[in-house]
Design an enzyme around this catalytic site. Structure first.
Site, PDB file in Angstrom:
ATOM      1  N   HIS A 192       0.964  -0.905  -0.066  1.00 42.91           N
ATOM      2  CA  HIS A 192       0.368  -0.185  -0.122  1.00 42.91           C
ATOM      3  C   HIS A 192       0.521   1.452   0.269  1.00 42.91           C
ATOM      4  O   HIS A 192       1.693   1.278   1.047  1.00 42.91           O
ATOM      5  CB  HIS A 192      -1.047   0.027   1.560  1.00 42.91           C
ATOM      6  N   GLU A 195      -1.826   6.099  -1.062  1.00 43.87           N
ATOM      7  CA  GLU A 195      -3.060   6.455  -0.898  1.00 43.87           C
ATOM      8  C   GLU A 195      -3.045   7.521  -0.552  1.00 43.87           C
ATOM      9  O   GLU A 195      -3.946   8.567  -0.706  1.00 43.87           O
ATOM     10  CB  GLU A 195      -3.396   5.552  -0.540  1.00 43.87           C
TER      11      GLU A 195
HETATM   12  N1  ADE Z   1      -6.452  -1.611   5.565  1.00 39.76           N
HETATM   13  C1  ADE Z   1      -7.697  -2.816   4.711  1.00 39.76           C
HETATM   14  N2  ADE Z   1      -7.380  -1.100   3.747  1.00 39.76           N
HETATM   15  C2  ADE Z   1      -6.825  -0.583   3.906  1.00 39.76           C
HETATM   16  C3  ADE Z   1      -6.713   1.215   3.121  1.00 39.76           C
HETATM   17  N3  ADE Z   1      -7.489   1.586   2.745  1.00 39.76           N
HETATM   18  N4  ADE Z   1      -5.733   1.318   3.630  1.00 39.76           N
HETATM   19  C4  ADE Z   1      -4.255   1.478   4.042  1.00 39.76           C
HETATM   20  N5  ADE Z   1      -4.690  -0.736   5.165  1.00 39.76           N
HETATM   21  C5  ADE Z   1      -5.641  -0.940   5.279  1.00 39.76           C
HETATM   22 ZN    ZN Z   2      -5.947  -1.781   1.250  1.00 41.08          ZN
END
Ligand code: ADE
Ligand code: ZN
Length: 326
Positions: A192, A195
């Site tokens: 991730h 974001e």
């Molecule tokens: N865990 C579950 N959804 C998430 C997200 N959108 N960003 C980071 N960790 C997560």
């Molecule tokens: Zn996620």
């Protein structure tokens, strides 16, 4: 008119516990006499921002304790995915959340989940894989412990390793050892990134963790050089538009970064992340984008890109591709 519910889909970014239907969790809570009224209001999970979302998420997880709970949850989630036209799904599992990284418990969890997935694959036209996920804000030590556990105790469908959680905790490079352990064990790697955090941290995540995919990655659009780098390195972005709009990582559907990413030629796919938290599902994701001009050909391209970057071998890729004909 295209039926977006039936349209064959891939989903590359779905958290098992994040996909838990509210009524499933409520039934578990009732059975175990756990009060979740601070995080569930009637039919909805309660949260107001990303920090609250993570807290609610962890509180909800607390009702899931046994291998049977997780197997039942996997059954419910895969039934949901199959009903949404999903033909291939990669599901994030958190060993630390599910087993506190205890090898015996982890093995039992995996066995129960594998059984549920085999049943679902027989019942539906669906192929399932798992991504073991570390929780960034639980720290480096836990992350490395989880990586070692995953490398030692795996299962046939566990083909990937990733990191979720609070993106502003530490630097990506802090987790390079955990990713190295997982990569050396032959697992595909995703993180991730982008974001919430900025382009330099996305670049650091790519360079220090050896990933071939990014969860979200949407803030990459802020830096054209980074976009070129992502295209040159053939990094795939698992984009979750409904999640981004709901959590506030994107303004709205119309201005979501996915339109720019598509026009720039970045390899992208579409997923729901944690659908009941964001009042979304795959049909909604496709319908919202179709209302903004996306065509069946556009979606087909995202699905083929997903398969190209899926954590499976070429033979399975070919099998999934056949399922994507519309
Ligand atoms: N865990 C579950 N959804 C998430 C997200 N959108 N960003 C980071 N960790 C997560
Ligand atoms: Zn996620």
């Amino acid at each position: 008119m295209t039926d977006w519910l039936k349209f064959p889909k891939t989903e590359m970014h779905l958290h098992l516990e994040g996909a838990a239907p509210v009524d499933f969790i409520q039934a578990q809570a009732k059975k175990k006499n756990i009060d979740l009224s601070h995080v569930i209001d009637g039919k909805n999970y309660l949260w107001k921002d990303f920090d609250a979302f993570l807290k609610t998420y962890e509180a909800v997880m607390s009702v899931l304790t046994t291998p049977q709970d997780f197997a039942d949850l996997m059954r419910a989630v895969l039934a949901q995915s199959a009903g949404q036209g999903v033909k291939y799904t990669e599901i994030f599992l958190g060993p630390v959340l599910m087993s506190d990284n205890d090898p015996v418990r982890w093995k039992e969890m995996l066995a129960a989940i594998e059984e549920a997935s085999s049943e679902a694959e027989e019942k539906y036209d669906l192929i399932v894989r798992y991504i073991s996920v570390i929780v960034r804000h639980f720290g480096i030590e836990k992350a490395e412990e989880t990586a070692k556990l995953t490398a030692q105790i795996s299962s046939p469908r566990l083909t990937g390793f990733g990191m979720a959680g609070a993106e502003d905790f530490g630097r990506p490079n802090d987790f390079s050892r955990a990713f190295k352990i997982a990569g050396d064990a032959g697992l595909g790697l995703t993180v991730h990134a982008g974001e919430w955090c900025d382009p330099p941290s996305i670049r650091e995540a790519i360079d220090s963790l050896g990933v071939t995919r990014l969860g979200h990655g949407v803030r990459a659009v802020e830096d054209l050089d980074l976009i070129k780098y992502i295209i040159d390195k053939d990094i795939h972005l698992e984009v979750c538009p409904g999640s981004n709009v709901s959590l506030g990582a994107s303004q709205n559907w119309k201005n979501h970064q996915i339109h720019e990413l598509k026009n720039m030629g970045v390899s992208i796919s579409i997923s729901t992340d944690d659908p009941p938290y964001f009042a979304t599902d795959m049909e909604n994701e496709y319908t919202q984008l179709a209302n903004l001009g996306w065509s069946a050909e556009d979606f087909k391209r995202t699905n083929l890109e997903a398969i190209r970057h899926a954590f499976v071998d070429e033979e399975i890729k070919a099998r999934i591709s056949e399922k994507l004909e519309y």
